[in-house]
Write a protein that holds these residues in place. Structure first.
Motif, mmCIF file in Angstrom:
data_model
loop_
_atom_site.group_PDB
_atom_site.id
_atom_site.type_symbol
_atom_site.label_atom_id
_atom_site.label_comp_id
_atom_site.label_asym_id
_atom_site.label_seq_id
_atom_site.Cartn_x
_atom_site.Cartn_y
_atom_site.Cartn_z
ATOM 1 N N VAL A 62 -3.007 -1.370 -6.701
ATOM 2 C CA VAL A 62 -3.485 0.004 -6.604
ATOM 3 C C VAL A 62 -4.284 0.330 -7.859
ATOM 4 O O VAL A 62 -3.808 0.116 -8.984
ATOM 5 C CB VAL A 62 -2.319 0.991 -6.453
ATOM 6 C CG1 VAL A 62 -2.811 2.435 -6.509
ATOM 7 C CG2 VAL A 62 -1.565 0.733 -5.158
ATOM 8 N N THR A 111 -1.371 -6.455 6.254
ATOM 9 C CA THR A 111 -2.168 -6.665 5.051
ATOM 10 C C THR A 111 -2.959 -7.958 5.176
ATOM 11 O O THR A 111 -2.423 -8.974 5.625
ATOM 12 C CB THR A 111 -1.274 -6.726 3.802
ATOM 13 O OG1 THR A 111 -0.575 -5.478 3.667
ATOM 14 C CG2 THR A 111 -2.095 -6.969 2.540
ATOM 15 N N TRP A 152 -7.953 6.964 -5.098
ATOM 16 C CA TRP A 152 -7.365 5.668 -5.436
ATOM 17 C C TRP A 152 -7.868 4.629 -4.453
ATOM 18 O O TRP A 152 -8.443 4.950 -3.406
ATOM 19 C CB TRP A 152 -5.825 5.727 -5.420
ATOM 20 C CG TRP A 152 -5.235 6.159 -4.094
ATOM 21 C CD1 TRP A 152 -5.168 7.426 -3.595
ATOM 22 C CD2 TRP A 152 -4.658 5.300 -3.102
ATOM 23 N NE1 TRP A 152 -4.572 7.434 -2.362
ATOM 24 C CE2 TRP A 152 -4.235 6.139 -2.030
ATOM 25 C CE3 TRP A 152 -4.425 3.942 -3.008
ATOM 26 C CZ2 TRP A 152 -3.617 5.638 -0.884
ATOM 27 C CZ3 TRP A 152 -3.800 3.431 -1.875
ATOM 28 C CH2 TRP A 152 -3.406 4.272 -0.824
ATOM 29 N N SER A 153 -7.654 3.374 -4.783
ATOM 30 C CA SER A 153 -8.024 2.273 -3.893
ATOM 31 C C SER A 153 -6.930 1.219 -3.936
ATOM 32 O O SER A 153 -6.110 1.169 -4.866
ATOM 33 C CB SER A 153 -9.363 1.662 -4.305
ATOM 34 O OG SER A 153 -9.281 1.095 -5.605
ATOM 35 N N TYR A 154 -6.923 0.385 -2.906
ATOM 36 C CA TYR A 154 -5.903 -0.656 -2.806
ATOM 37 C C TYR A 154 -6.576 -1.936 -2.322
ATOM 38 O O TYR A 154 -7.298 -1.941 -1.322
ATOM 39 C CB TYR A 154 -4.814 -0.241 -1.819
ATOM 40 C CG TYR A 154 -3.743 -1.291 -1.597
ATOM 41 C CD1 TYR A 154 -2.682 -1.424 -2.479
ATOM 42 C CD2 TYR A 154 -3.801 -2.145 -0.506
ATOM 43 C CE1 TYR A 154 -1.704 -2.388 -2.294
ATOM 44 C CE2 TYR A 154 -2.824 -3.109 -0.297
ATOM 45 C CZ TYR A 154 -1.776 -3.233 -1.195
ATOM 46 O OH TYR A 154 -0.815 -4.188 -0.998
ATOM 47 N N ARG A 191 0.844 -1.191 0.000
ATOM 48 C CA ARG A 191 0.000 0.000 0.000
ATOM 49 C C ARG A 191 0.883 1.247 0.000
ATOM 50 O O ARG A 191 1.740 1.408 0.880
ATOM 51 C CB ARG A 191 -0.911 0.008 1.218
ATOM 52 C CG ARG A 191 -1.796 1.254 1.323
ATOM 53 C CD ARG A 191 -2.571 1.264 2.623
ATOM 54 N NE ARG A 191 -3.597 0.235 2.609
ATOM 55 C CZ ARG A 191 -4.825 0.392 2.128
ATOM 56 N NH1 ARG A 191 -5.172 1.567 1.609
ATOM 57 N NH2 ARG A 191 -5.688 -0.589 2.163
ATOM 58 N N LEU A 248 3.080 6.705 -7.234
ATOM 59 C CA LEU A 248 2.723 5.995 -6.011
ATOM 60 C C LEU A 248 3.847 6.243 -5.017
ATOM 61 O O LEU A 248 4.967 5.740 -5.194
ATOM 62 C CB LEU A 248 2.555 4.497 -6.262
ATOM 63 C CG LEU A 248 1.235 4.003 -6.873
ATOM 64 C CD1 LEU A 248 0.946 4.666 -8.213
ATOM 65 C CD2 LEU A 248 1.254 2.487 -7.028
ATOM 66 N N ALA A 262 5.880 3.140 -2.289
ATOM 67 C CA ALA A 262 5.282 1.840 -2.597
ATOM 68 C C ALA A 262 6.409 0.811 -2.748
ATOM 69 O O ALA A 262 7.394 0.855 -2.006
ATOM 70 C CB ALA A 262 4.431 1.937 -3.852
#
Length: 577
Positions: free
Chosen positions: A284, A387, A277-279, A264, A296, A299
């Protein structure tokens, strides 16, 4: 290697085939420059929806993926026009100094970035997949592998084509939801990015319908990625302005990026400004206009900072057999670093699943369960380095027929006085009951071959053999081998699953040659008949009956057998020896 850029082959061949061979063949041929679904001399039409579910949905999945990948594929079509180098490439063409690349069989590169390893046997796994030097990402799971490496036991159920993407790839695709080239939204394009170090891709476009490209009517566009080779750092994707023009070219285009970082980011910027944005699952997702630069912050390269976190594997340990209303314990194994893993098991509607603890589940079939294979899905969810990951494993539980005779679904033997019911080979031809009797094989009689004693079917002009499609039948006893009596409507090799009393199972392979051939596939000729029957009567073509065998596990008691999906194979009888 021949320089013929559009070499291809009919999906499932032009003669016989079946639902499983059609589905497997279509999967990998979607990655050829040209794909053809043709009937040829097949006994029935061969469209992707003909076999029903689950085959229709699987075929649709790959055909839609093919449509989305056309911008990538079209770029390599243009390269083939310029250079003669086709999109379908042996590994040695891109990795000429790698001795293993010269030996790699049953796999190929589609362009420079996709490695395709077709499943060419009746199996739910694939061995011997060679990945050359570099980082490769499993297209379906996101797991990364460091080459050179050879993968064995890669899980590939019927809906999964082993497919890997090279690190550094930037894959232009039509947006999700595209169903055809004609109806695509030309104002949007997806970029599927696998960042590692410095890489770029220059896409080619023209009007797709005329030869105006020969007069310079086309456009190119370059996408450049700069990312860490390993460890944490910024990932930058630069979308350049198109160069050139062609009729129908969009004035502007929006880009939908999926960047496989595995980590992320701290922030995502588009042209230096914060953007939505989304993860999820290491990817991503962000949108951007073009031309632009997407950054990013903090990252990582594809695979993330901790590739081992996503390297967890789950497996369903057996292929159990259970009677309607019965129950069986199903173990789920987890390998790899999966702290505090939560394991669940999904079964079909009407089935009951009760956790037993320690990765075991009590699975009960409904009383009205029909004979067939039922899918099970194990879900393993865990958290590593903040995560959440979920990996899945698929397996099957089998409800058997009452007997092999109960599974008979084909009329292979007819009386010379009434040949109409027969259709052993898809062309309405059959074995002659009179010719068999002259050779000593009579309804309900015994046939001896390979040291085993078979019982010949009792009926004539009614179903008397199984065209296999994963039917499970009971067969109890011990011995050194399972013997199979039958023949082939085409030469075919398939996997038979042996189920033992201790709950274990194993896959063995056997085959029968075409019934008009005297030998092949390790089978033993049982009898040669001077003629066969067709719809008009006798057909003076010699045909053969065969026996073959597969070894049994020493000291184990067999309880059931699951036949393969090779629909050209016909099984009349089974026996232990």
């Amino acid at each position: 290697m021949s320089g013929l850029a559009y070499t291809t082959g009919d999906v499932d061949g032009i003669f016989r085939g079946g639902p499983n061979t059609y589905t497997r063949d279509l999967q990998w041929k979607t990655f050829l420059p040209a794909a053809m679904t043709m009937d040829g001399w097949a006994p029935s039409d061969k469209q992707p929806w003909r076999y029903g579910e689950p085959y229709t949905s699987i075929n649709r999945k790959y055909l839609l993926l093919r449509e989305r990948l056309l911008p990538y594929a079209y770029t390599f079509a243009a390269e083939a026009h310029r250079t003669g180098v086709g999109a379908t490439r042996p590994l040695a063409l891109e990795y000429p100094k790698d001795p293993q690349a010269w030996k790699a069989g049953q796999e190929f590169l589609s362009g420079t970035d996709f490695l395709v390893a077709p499943v060419t046997a009746d199996a739910s796994s694939r061995d011997g997949i060679y990945l050359p030097k570099g980082t490769w990402t499993d297209y379906w799971t996101g797991r990364t592998y460091q080459g050179p490496v050879t993968l064995d036991h890669y899980k590939a159920p019927l809906d999964t084509l082993p497919l890997f993407v090279r690190a550094g790839a930037v894959v232009p695709m039509w947006p999700k939801g595209t169903t055809s080239w004609q109806t695509r939204d030309k104002s949007r394009l997806s970029l599927d990015v696998y960042p590692q170090g410095h890489s770029s891709f220059t896409a080619y476009e023209d009007d797709g319908a005329t030869r105006q490209f020969e007069k310079g009517s086309y456009a190119t566009q370059t996408y450049t990625v700069d990312a860490p080779k390993a460890g944490r750092g910024d990932v930058r994707v630069r979308i350049d302005a198109p160069k050139g023009s062609y009729s129908g070219m969009p004035n502007a285009r929006a880009y939908e990026l999926t960047v496989h970082t595995g980590s992320r980011p701290k922030a995502v910027l588009v042209n230096g400004k914060a953007a939505p944005w989304s993860y999820a699952d290491g990817v991503v997702s962000v949108s951007a206009p073009g031309p632009s630069t997407v950054t990013l912050r903090d990252a990582s390269a594809v695979g993330g900072l901790h590739p081992e976190d996503a390297a967890v594997e789950a497996s369903i340990g057996t292929e159990p057999v259970v009677a309607p209303g019965g129950a069986v314990d199903v173990p789920v194994a987890v390998k790899g670093h999966a702290p505090s893993a939560k394991v669940t098991l999904d079964a079909p509607t009407g089935w009951t699943v009760t956790p037993r603890g320690a990765g075991s589940f009590h699975v009960q079939a409904p009383a009205n369960a029909t004979p067939q294979a039922y899918d099970l899905t194990a879900n393993v969810t865990y958290v590593a380095h903040g995560t959440t990951y979920t990996v899945r494993a698929r397996g099957q539980v089998h409800v058997p027929y009452a007997s092999l005779a109960a599974a008979y679904n084909n009329v292979g033997v007819t009386d010379d006085s009434n040949t109409k019911p027969g259709d052993f080979d898809g062309y309405k031809r059959s074995f002659s009951n009179q010719a068999l009797a002259a050779a000593g094989i009579t309804p309900g009689g015994q046939v001896k071959a390979l040291g085993a004693t078979f019982t010949w079917p009792t009926g004539v002009g009614i179903p008397d053999n199984v065209r296999p499609n994963r039917q499970t039948v009971p067969l109890t006893g011990t011995g050194s081998a399972l013997a199979i009596l039958g023949s082939g409507a085409g030469p075919d090799l398939g996997g038979v699953t042996l189920h033992y009393a201790d709950g274990t199972s194993e896959r063995r392979y056997f085959g029968f040659p075409h019934w008009g051939s005297a030998s092949g596939l390790g089978a033993t000729q049982v009898v040669k008949l001077p003629y066969r029957n067709n719809q008009a009567g006798k057909d003076n073509t010699a045909v053969y009956l065969f026996a073959n065998e597969v070894p049994l596990a020493a000291g184990k008691k067999l309880v059931a057998v699951t036949l393969p999906t090779t629909t050209s194979t016909h099984v009349f009888s089974l026996a232990l020896k």
